[in-house]
Enzyme design. Structure first.
Site, PDB file in Angstrom:
ATOM      1  N   GLU A   1       0.836  -1.200   0.000  1.00 30.77           N
ATOM      2  CA  GLU A   1       0.000   0.000   0.000  1.00 30.77           C
ATOM      3  C   GLU A   1       0.867   1.245   0.000  1.00 30.77           C
ATOM      4  O   GLU A   1       2.081   1.181   0.204  1.00 30.77           O
ATOM      5  CB  GLU A   1      -1.015  -0.008   1.164  1.00 30.77           C
ATOM      6  CG  GLU A   1      -0.419   0.028   2.536  1.00 30.77           C
ATOM      7  CD  GLU A   1      -1.468  -0.044   3.653  1.00 30.77           C
ATOM      8  OE1 GLU A   1      -2.528  -0.693   3.499  1.00 30.77           O
ATOM      9  OE2 GLU A   1      -1.208   0.559   4.706  1.00 30.77           O
TER      10      GLU A   1
ATOM     11  N   ARG B   1     -10.546  -7.502  19.957  1.00 29.32           N
ATOM     12  CA  ARG B   1     -10.162  -7.903  21.325  1.00 29.32           C
ATOM     13  C   ARG B   1     -10.019  -6.647  22.178  1.00 29.32           C
ATOM     14  O   ARG B   1     -10.162  -5.538  21.678  1.00 29.32           O
ATOM     15  CB  ARG B   1      -8.818  -8.619  21.274  1.00 29.32           C
ATOM     16  CG  ARG B   1      -7.787  -7.764  20.533  1.00 29.32           C
ATOM     17  CD  ARG B   1      -6.396  -8.262  20.668  1.00 29.32           C
ATOM     18  NE  ARG B   1      -5.483  -7.685  19.708  1.00 29.32           N
ATOM     19  CZ  ARG B   1      -4.869  -6.532  19.821  1.00 29.32           C
ATOM     20  NH1 ARG B   1      -5.071  -5.767  20.861  1.00 29.32           N
ATOM     21  NH2 ARG B   1      -4.049  -6.095  18.876  1.00 29.32           N
TER      22      ARG B   1
END
Ligand code: ADP
Length: 478
Positions: A198, A294
Site C-alpha cells: 500500500e 479484542r
C-alpha cells in the site's frame, strides 16, 4: 458463568482476574515455566501449569489450553490480547468445548481480524482505506501497481501484528528485494508469507476508535485514542481524547467505526484503527487500517475518561447483558498511558532481560497502574517485556502532563533499563507537550537521551549518610 479461565499472562491476566473477581467469578490461571511465580498465578483461585517456556508450547498451545478448560470445569475463557486473542479457530474450539469465549464470534474474528478481508469490507461500506494493491506474488504486477499508487510504498504482512513484516520501498529498483524480505519476516513471524502493498504515508497519526457491541445488535462508541507515539511501528504512549483533532474529523472517525461495527453485528470490545493525515483541519484525510477484535493494551485511557470498566463489560456482555441500559458515553477529562517496558531506549529500544531488583512506585490522585512486575520479578526472553502501564488522568491535558511529570519522576525500576527514561525525556519535548506528534516522530527526533529519576527513592541509590559529629570528650567524673 461461574469460573473464568484466563488464556494469557502478565499485566492483562492480572487485569482480567481482578475484573472477574469484582463480579464474583472464580478464576483459573495458566502458566509457563518462567511464569511459575508470577502475580497472575498467585491471584487466581486455581492454576494450571502448561509446562515449557516458548509461547508456542504454552500460551499458544491450543490443545493444552482446551485440556485445562475441561480439567478445571471452567465455563468461560478470556483470551486477553496477543497470543490466541484473535484466533478464530481457538474461539471455535472453546465454544465446541461448551464454554463461552469472551469476545466476538469466530466468524467475526475470521472476517475482521484478517487485514485484507477487513479492508475489503471497509471499501464496501465506503470507508476510505490507504490506496493499495491485491495480494499476489507476481512481482511485475506489484511493480506496475507501485508505479500506479506512487512511491514510496510499504509491504505489510497479511497475518501481521506488532509492526513485523513491514518494509518501506522508496524506489522501483528496491521493490523485489524488499518484497522478499517482507515475505521472509512474515513467514518466520506468523507462519504465513503473504504480504500486501500500500501507499506509504510519511507522517500520519495513528488514531483508533473503541467500540463495544452486545448480542442484541447495539453498538456503543467510546471515543478515540491517540496512539501516534511509536517506535518500530509499535505504541509507547497513548491518550484519550486525541489532542488537536478537528471536531469533524473526530465525528467522521466515530461514524466509520460504528458503521463497521454495526455491519458485522460486532459483539464485545473492538477497536478500529485509522491513519489520519494531519487531523487539525476539517478536510484531513482518514484511512481505515485494521480492526482488532479484542481488548487493547491501551484500553485504560478510554476507561479513565469514560468512567467505564471495559473488561468487566466484556464479561457482562458475554453473559447476555444488553447495552440498552448503559448510559450514552460521556468523555470527561484527559488520560495518558505510558507503557513501561524492559527496554533500553538509548540502544534503539532493544529488549532487556534480567531481574527487577527493586521497584518503587508513586501513588495518588489521577494515577492508575496496570502491571504485574514486582521487586524480584524476572523478565524472560520468551514474551513481550511490558512491565506495567502508568495511566495519568486529570481534568485537562495540561494538568495530566504536569501530573505525569510528578509521578514519572518518582518511579524507580532497578535491574535493567526501562522506557521510563524515554518517557521523562518526551515530557520535556515541545512537540509532545503541544500534542503534535506523528507515528515517525520518534524515528526523526529521538537521539537516545534518557532522563533518570531526579528523586530516586530506591534504597540502592540513597545519598551517603550525613557525617556524624565527632564524639565529645566527657569530662572525668570527680
Ligand atoms: P500491526 O498489525 O503490525 O500493528 P498496523 O497495520 O496496525 O500493523 O500498523 C502499525 C503501524 O505501522 C501504524 O500505526 C503506522 O505507524 C505504521 N503504518 C501502517 N501502515 C502504514 C502506511 N501505509 N504508511 C505509513 N505507516 C504505516
Amino acid at each position: 458463568m461461574k469460573k473464568l479461565l484466563i488464556a494469557n499472562r502478565g499485566e492483562i491476566a492480572v487485569r482480567i482476574i481482578r475484573a472477574a473477581r469484582s463480579l464474583g467469578l472464580k478464576t483459573v490461571a495458566l502458566y509457563s515455566d518462567p511464569d511459575a511465580e508470577s502475580l497472575h498465578v498467585r491471584l487466581a483461585d486455581e492454576r494450571i501449569h502448561l509446562g515449557g517456556s516458548a509461547a508456542k508450547e504454552t500460551y499458544l498451545d491450543q490443545d493444552k489450553i482446551i485440556s485445562a478448560l475441561v480439567l478445571t470445569g471452567a465455563d468461560a475463557v478470556h483470551p486477553g490480547y496477543g497470543f490466541l486473542a484473535e484466533n478464530a479457530g481457538f474461539a471455535r474450539r472453546v465454544r465446541e468445548a461448551g464454554a463461552v469465549f469472551v469476545g466476538p464470534s469466530p466468524e467475526v474474528i475470521a472476517l475482521m481480524g484478517d487485514k485484507e478481508q477487513a479492508r475489503k469490507k471497509a471499501i464496501e461500506l465506503q470507508i476510505p482505506v490507504v490506496p493499495g494493491a491485491e495480494v499476489t506474488d507476481d512481482t511485475s504486477f506489484l511493480a506496475a501497481e507501485a508505479q500506479r499508487i506512487g512511491y514510496p510504498v510499504i509491504f505489510k504482512a497479511v497475518a501481521g501484528g506488532s509492526g513485523r513484516g513491514m518494509r518501506i520501498v522508496r524506489t522501483a529498483d528496491e521493490l523485489a528485494a524488499k518484497f522478499q524480505e517482507a515475505r521472509d519476516e512474515a513467514l518466520a513471524g506468523f507462519g504465513n508469507a503473504a504480504v500486501f502493498l500500500e501507499k506509504f504515508l510519511e507522517s500520519p497519526r495513528h488514531i483508533e476508535v473503541q467500540i463495544f457491541g452486545d448480542s442484541f445488535g447495539n453498538i456503543v462508541c467510546f471515543g478515540e485514542r491517540e496512539c501516534s507515539l511509536q517506535r518500530r511501528h509499535q505504541k509507547l504512549v497513548e491518550e484519550a481524547p486525541a489532542p488537536n483533532l478537528h471536531e469533524s474529523v473526530r465525528a467522521r472517525l466515530h461514524v466509520y467505526a460504528v458503521r463497521l461495527g454495526k455491519e458485522c453485528r460486532y459483539e464485545s470490545s473492538g477497536t478500529l484503527e485509522f491513519l489520519v493525515d494531519g487531523g487539525t483541519t476539517a478536510d484531513s484525510p482518514i484511512y481505515f487500517l485494521e480492526m482488532n477484535t479484542r481488548i487493547q493494551v491501551e484500553h485504560p485511557v478510554t476507561e479513565s475518561v469514560y468512567g467505564v470498566d471495559l473488561v468487566r463489560l466484556q464479561l457482562e456482555v458475554a453473559q447476555g447483558k444488553s447495552l440498552d441500559a448503559v448510559p450514552a458515553p460521556q468523555c470527561t477529562g484527559h488520560s495518558i498511558e505510558y507503557r513501561v517496558y524492559a527496554e533500553d531506549p538509548s540502544k534503539g529500544f532493544s529488549p532487556m532481560m534480567g531481574q527487577a531488583r527493586y521497584i518503587s512506585r508513586p501513588g495518588g490522585p489521577g494515577l492508575r497502574e496496570d502491571g504485574w512486575a514486582e521487586s524480584g520479578t524476572k523478565i524472560s526472553p520468551y514474551y513481550d517485556s511490558l512491565l506495567f502501564k502508568a495511566i495519568v488522568t486529570a481534568p485537562t491535558r495540561e494538568e495530566a502532563l504536569r501530573l505525569s511529570k510528578v509521578y514519572l519522576d518518582e518511579y524507580v525500576v532497578e535491574g535493567f533499563e526501562t522506557t521510563l527514561g524515554f518517557h521523562r525525556w518526551v515530557l520535556t519535548q515541545p512537540d509532545f507537550v503541544r500534542g503534535l506528534v506523528d507515528v515517525y516522530w520518534i524515528s526523526r527526533n529521538y537521539d537516545g537521551t534518557v532522563v533518570s529519576a531526579p528523586r530516586a527513592t530506591s534504597p540502592f541509590v540513597l545519598p551517603p549518610p550525613r557525617q556524624s559529629t565527632p564524639p565529645v570528650d566527657v569530662p572525668p567524673k570527680r
